[in-house]
Design a protein around this motif. Sequence first.
Motif, PDB file in Angstrom:
ATOM      1  N   GLN A  77       0.852  -1.189   0.000  1.00  0.00           N
ATOM      2  CA  GLN A  77       0.000   0.000   0.000  1.00  0.00           C
ATOM      3  C   GLN A  77       0.887   1.237   0.000  1.00  0.00           C
ATOM      4  OE1 GLN A  77      -3.395   0.336   2.752  1.00  0.00           O
ATOM      5  NE2 GLN A  77      -2.498   2.269   3.407  1.00  0.00           N
ATOM      6  N   PHE A  78       0.563   2.188  -0.844  1.00  0.00           N
ATOM      7  CA  PHE A  78       1.323   3.434  -0.955  1.00  0.00           C
ATOM      8  C   PHE A  78       0.468   4.603  -0.495  1.00  0.00           C
ATOM      9  CE2 PHE A  78       3.303   0.623  -3.954  1.00  0.00           C
ATOM     10  CZ  PHE A  78       4.650   0.944  -3.907  1.00  0.00           C
ATOM     11  N   ARG A  79       1.087   5.519   0.197  1.00  0.00           N
ATOM     12  CA  ARG A  79       0.479   6.813   0.507  1.00  0.00           C
ATOM     13  C   ARG A  79       1.319   7.841  -0.235  1.00  0.00           C
ATOM     14  NH1 ARG A  79      -3.425   6.943   3.970  1.00  0.00           N
ATOM     15  NH2 ARG A  79      -3.795   5.192   5.345  1.00  0.00           N
ATOM     16  N   LEU A  80       0.753   8.337  -1.326  1.00  0.00           N
ATOM     17  CA  LEU A  80       1.475   9.226  -2.229  1.00  0.00           C
ATOM     18  C   LEU A  80       1.029  10.668  -2.033  1.00  0.00           C
ATOM     19  CD1 LEU A  80       1.091   6.891  -5.311  1.00  0.00           C
ATOM     20  CD2 LEU A  80       3.130   7.161  -3.914  1.00  0.00           C
ATOM     21  N   PRO A  81       1.950  11.624  -2.150  1.00  0.00           N
ATOM     22  CA  PRO A  81       1.599  13.017  -1.891  1.00  0.00           C
ATOM     23  C   PRO A  81       0.608  13.610  -2.895  1.00  0.00           C
ATOM     24  CG  PRO A  81       3.914  12.831  -2.554  1.00  0.00           C
ATOM     25  CD  PRO A  81       3.362  11.456  -2.444  1.00  0.00           C
ATOM     26  N   ASP A  82       0.614  13.150  -4.130  1.00  0.00           N
ATOM     27  CA  ASP A  82      -0.246  13.733  -5.158  1.00  0.00           C
ATOM     28  C   ASP A  82      -1.575  13.009  -5.330  1.00  0.00           C
ATOM     29  OD1 ASP A  82       1.783  15.547  -5.618  1.00  0.00           O
ATOM     30  OD2 ASP A  82       2.660  14.368  -7.231  1.00  0.00           O
ATOM     31  N   VAL A  83      -1.776  11.944  -4.580  1.00  0.00           N
ATOM     32  CA  VAL A  83      -3.001  11.144  -4.681  1.00  0.00           C
ATOM     33  C   VAL A  83      -3.702  11.241  -3.335  1.00  0.00           C
ATOM     34  CG1 VAL A  83      -3.943   8.844  -5.128  1.00  0.00           C
ATOM     35  CG2 VAL A  83      -1.862   9.581  -6.286  1.00  0.00           C
ATOM     36  N   GLY A  84      -4.983  11.523  -3.336  1.00  0.00           N
ATOM     37  CA  GLY A  84      -5.708  11.754  -2.089  1.00  0.00           C
ATOM     38  C   GLY A  84      -6.095  10.512  -1.313  1.00  0.00           C
ATOM     39  N   ARG A  85      -5.753   9.351  -1.809  1.00  0.00           N
ATOM     40  CA  ARG A  85      -6.163   8.103  -1.130  1.00  0.00           C
ATOM     41  C   ARG A  85      -5.023   7.090  -1.238  1.00  0.00           C
ATOM     42  NH1 ARG A  85      -6.757   5.093  -5.410  1.00  0.00           N
ATOM     43  NH2 ARG A  85      -7.488   5.973  -7.346  1.00  0.00           N
ATOM     44  N   PRO A  86      -5.035   6.081  -0.365  1.00  0.00           N
ATOM     45  CA  PRO A  86      -4.002   5.034  -0.486  1.00  0.00           C
ATOM     46  C   PRO A  86      -4.141   4.272  -1.799  1.00  0.00           C
ATOM     47  CG  PRO A  86      -5.110   4.912   1.642  1.00  0.00           C
ATOM     48  CD  PRO A  86      -5.872   5.889   0.806  1.00  0.00           C
ATOM     49  N   LEU A 100       9.588   0.028  -6.474  1.00  0.00           N
ATOM     50  CA  LEU A 100       8.661   0.830  -5.671  1.00  0.00           C
ATOM     51  C   LEU A 100       8.843   2.310  -5.972  1.00  0.00           C
ATOM     52  CD1 LEU A 100       8.963  -0.972  -2.204  1.00  0.00           C
ATOM     53  CD2 LEU A 100       7.504  -1.545  -4.147  1.00  0.00           C
ATOM     54  N   TYR A 101      10.105   2.708  -6.180  1.00  0.00           N
ATOM     55  CA  TYR A 101      10.382   4.099  -6.546  1.00  0.00           C
ATOM     56  C   TYR A 101       9.827   4.409  -7.933  1.00  0.00           C
ATOM     57  CZ  TYR A 101      13.288   5.000  -2.499  1.00  0.00           C
ATOM     58  OH  TYR A 101      13.724   5.195  -1.216  1.00  0.00           O
ATOM     59  N   LEU A 102      10.011   3.472  -8.881  1.00  0.00           N
ATOM     60  CA  LEU A 102       9.488   3.684 -10.231  1.00  0.00           C
ATOM     61  C   LEU A 102       7.971   3.825 -10.213  1.00  0.00           C
ATOM     62  CD1 LEU A 102      11.688   1.135 -12.212  1.00  0.00           C
ATOM     63  CD2 LEU A 102      11.809   3.634 -12.302  1.00  0.00           C
ATOM     64  N   PHE A 103       7.302   2.981  -9.425  1.00  0.00           N
ATOM     65  CA  PHE A 103       5.850   3.055  -9.333  1.00  0.00           C
ATOM     66  C   PHE A 103       5.422   4.395  -8.729  1.00  0.00           C
ATOM     67  CE2 PHE A 103       1.983   2.507  -6.786  1.00  0.00           C
ATOM     68  CZ  PHE A 103       1.086   2.252  -7.804  1.00  0.00           C
ATOM     69  N   SER A 104       6.072   4.795  -7.652  1.00  0.00           N
ATOM     70  CA  SER A 104       5.720   6.057  -6.990  1.00  0.00           C
ATOM     71  C   SER A 104       5.922   7.242  -7.925  1.00  0.00           C
ATOM     72  CB  SER A 104       6.549   6.244  -5.722  1.00  0.00           C
ATOM     73  OG  SER A 104       6.297   5.200  -4.822  1.00  0.00           O
ATOM     74  N   GLU A 105       7.022   7.213  -8.658  1.00  0.00           N
ATOM     75  CA  GLU A 105       7.292   8.299  -9.610  1.00  0.00           C
ATOM     76  C   GLU A 105       6.239   8.337 -10.719  1.00  0.00           C
ATOM     77  OE1 GLU A 105      11.250   7.339 -10.896  1.00  0.00           O
ATOM     78  OE2 GLU A 105      12.059   8.994  -9.726  1.00  0.00           O
ATOM     79  N   SER A 106       5.745   7.166 -11.124  1.00  0.00           N
ATOM     80  CA  SER A 106       4.777   7.116 -12.224  1.00  0.00           C
ATOM     81  C   SER A 106       3.426   7.704 -11.830  1.00  0.00           C
ATOM     82  CB  SER A 106       4.592   5.673 -12.695  1.00  0.00           C
ATOM     83  OG  SER A 106       3.829   4.930 -11.755  1.00  0.00           O
ATOM     84  N   LYS A 107       3.175   7.851 -10.538  1.00  0.00           N
ATOM     85  CA  LYS A 107       1.879   8.359 -10.066  1.00  0.00           C
ATOM     86  C   LYS A 107       1.832   9.864  -9.913  1.00  0.00           C
ATOM     87  CE  LYS A 107      -0.297   4.623 -10.024  1.00  0.00           C
ATOM     88  NZ  LYS A 107      -1.374   4.456 -10.991  1.00  0.00           N
ATOM     89  N   GLY A 108       2.949  10.539 -10.084  1.00  0.00           N
ATOM     90  CA  GLY A 108       2.933  11.996  -9.967  1.00  0.00           C
ATOM     91  C   GLY A 108       4.295  12.568 -10.274  1.00  0.00           C
ATOM     92  N   GLY A 139      12.048  -7.118   3.357  1.00  0.00           N
ATOM     93  CA  GLY A 139      10.975  -7.309   4.333  1.00  0.00           C
ATOM     94  C   GLY A 139       9.819  -6.333   4.150  1.00  0.00           C
ATOM     95  N   LEU A 140       9.530  -5.962   2.912  1.00  0.00           N
ATOM     96  CA  LEU A 140       8.490  -4.980   2.651  1.00  0.00           C
ATOM     97  C   LEU A 140       7.164  -5.588   2.214  1.00  0.00           C
ATOM     98  CD1 LEU A 140      10.673  -2.296   0.830  1.00  0.00           C
ATOM     99  CD2 LEU A 140       9.865  -2.271   3.195  1.00  0.00           C
ATOM    100  N   ALA A 141       7.059  -6.910   2.180  1.00  0.00           N
ATOM    101  CA  ALA A 141       5.812  -7.557   1.771  1.00  0.00           C
ATOM    102  C   ALA A 141       4.696  -7.155   2.722  1.00  0.00           C
ATOM    103  CB  ALA A 141       5.981  -9.074   1.777  1.00  0.00           C
ATOM    104  N   GLY A 142       3.612  -6.646   2.165  1.00  0.00           N
ATOM    105  CA  GLY A 142       2.454  -6.261   2.963  1.00  0.00           C
ATOM    106  C   GLY A 142       2.612  -4.945   3.707  1.00  0.00           C
ATOM    107  N   GLN A 146       5.142   5.105   2.578  1.00  0.00           N
ATOM    108  CA  GLN A 146       4.755   6.514   2.530  1.00  0.00           C
ATOM    109  C   GLN A 146       5.753   7.260   1.648  1.00  0.00           C
ATOM    110  OE1 GLN A 146       5.002   8.464   6.333  1.00  0.00           O
ATOM    111  NE2 GLN A 146       3.175   9.667   5.858  1.00  0.00           N
ATOM    112  N   ALA A 147       5.254   8.035   0.708  1.00  0.00           N
ATOM    113  CA  ALA A 147       6.114   8.821  -0.182  1.00  0.00           C
ATOM    114  C   ALA A 147       6.063  10.278   0.239  1.00  0.00           C
ATOM    115  CB  ALA A 147       5.661   8.682  -1.624  1.00  0.00           C
ATOM    116  N   ARG A 148       7.246  10.912   0.253  1.00  0.00           N
ATOM    117  CA  ARG A 148       7.342  12.334   0.615  1.00  0.00           C
ATOM    118  C   ARG A 148       8.328  13.013  -0.317  1.00  0.00           C
ATOM    119  NH1 ARG A 148       8.181  11.998   7.119  1.00  0.00           N
ATOM    120  NH2 ARG A 148       6.140  11.130   7.598  1.00  0.00           N
TER     121      ARG A 148
END
Length: 150
Positions: A77-86, A100-108, A139-142, A146-148
């Motif tokens: 689950q990601f909490r991204l700064p540019d998206v209002g919901r998880p 995970l960084y590539l995915f986060s970058e692709s969202k904003g 150990g990041l499964a599940g 949080q992205a900042r």
Amino acid sequence: EADLLRGREVNGATDPWKSVGSGMRLDGKVSGSGQLSEDEMLQMAIDASMRNDSVQSLPAAPLKDEPPPGPGVIRIQFRLPDVGRPVVRRFSSDETVGALYLFSESKGACPPGKSLDLLAGFPPKNIIGLREKTIAEAGLAGESVQARYS
């Protein structure tokens, strides 16, 4: 102190306050690598702040398609700064944390002059140092990530 109260002069050898502010630790050892001037310390701080250990230094690689649910597939689950919901996404457990960084970058889009930091765990810790490990090894499964912008 007793000498000072009695009006006796305290010399450099007996002055208990002679090293106050000189970088001496409570155990009597001098901290750091010698005495640095204020200008040298300022320059070190500027150099450290200019170093870019962020995601921008990661090599560009294409983000893989989201795998279907099944063995070896994990959800994050990601909490991204540019998206209002998880946002929840599946990854293969053998993908690297860099995905995970590539995915986060692709969202904003990251604002100019800012870098993207991903934090996970409790208390939240920056995971940039784990980017070469697989998601399972880190150990990041599940986890909730949080992205900042910093």
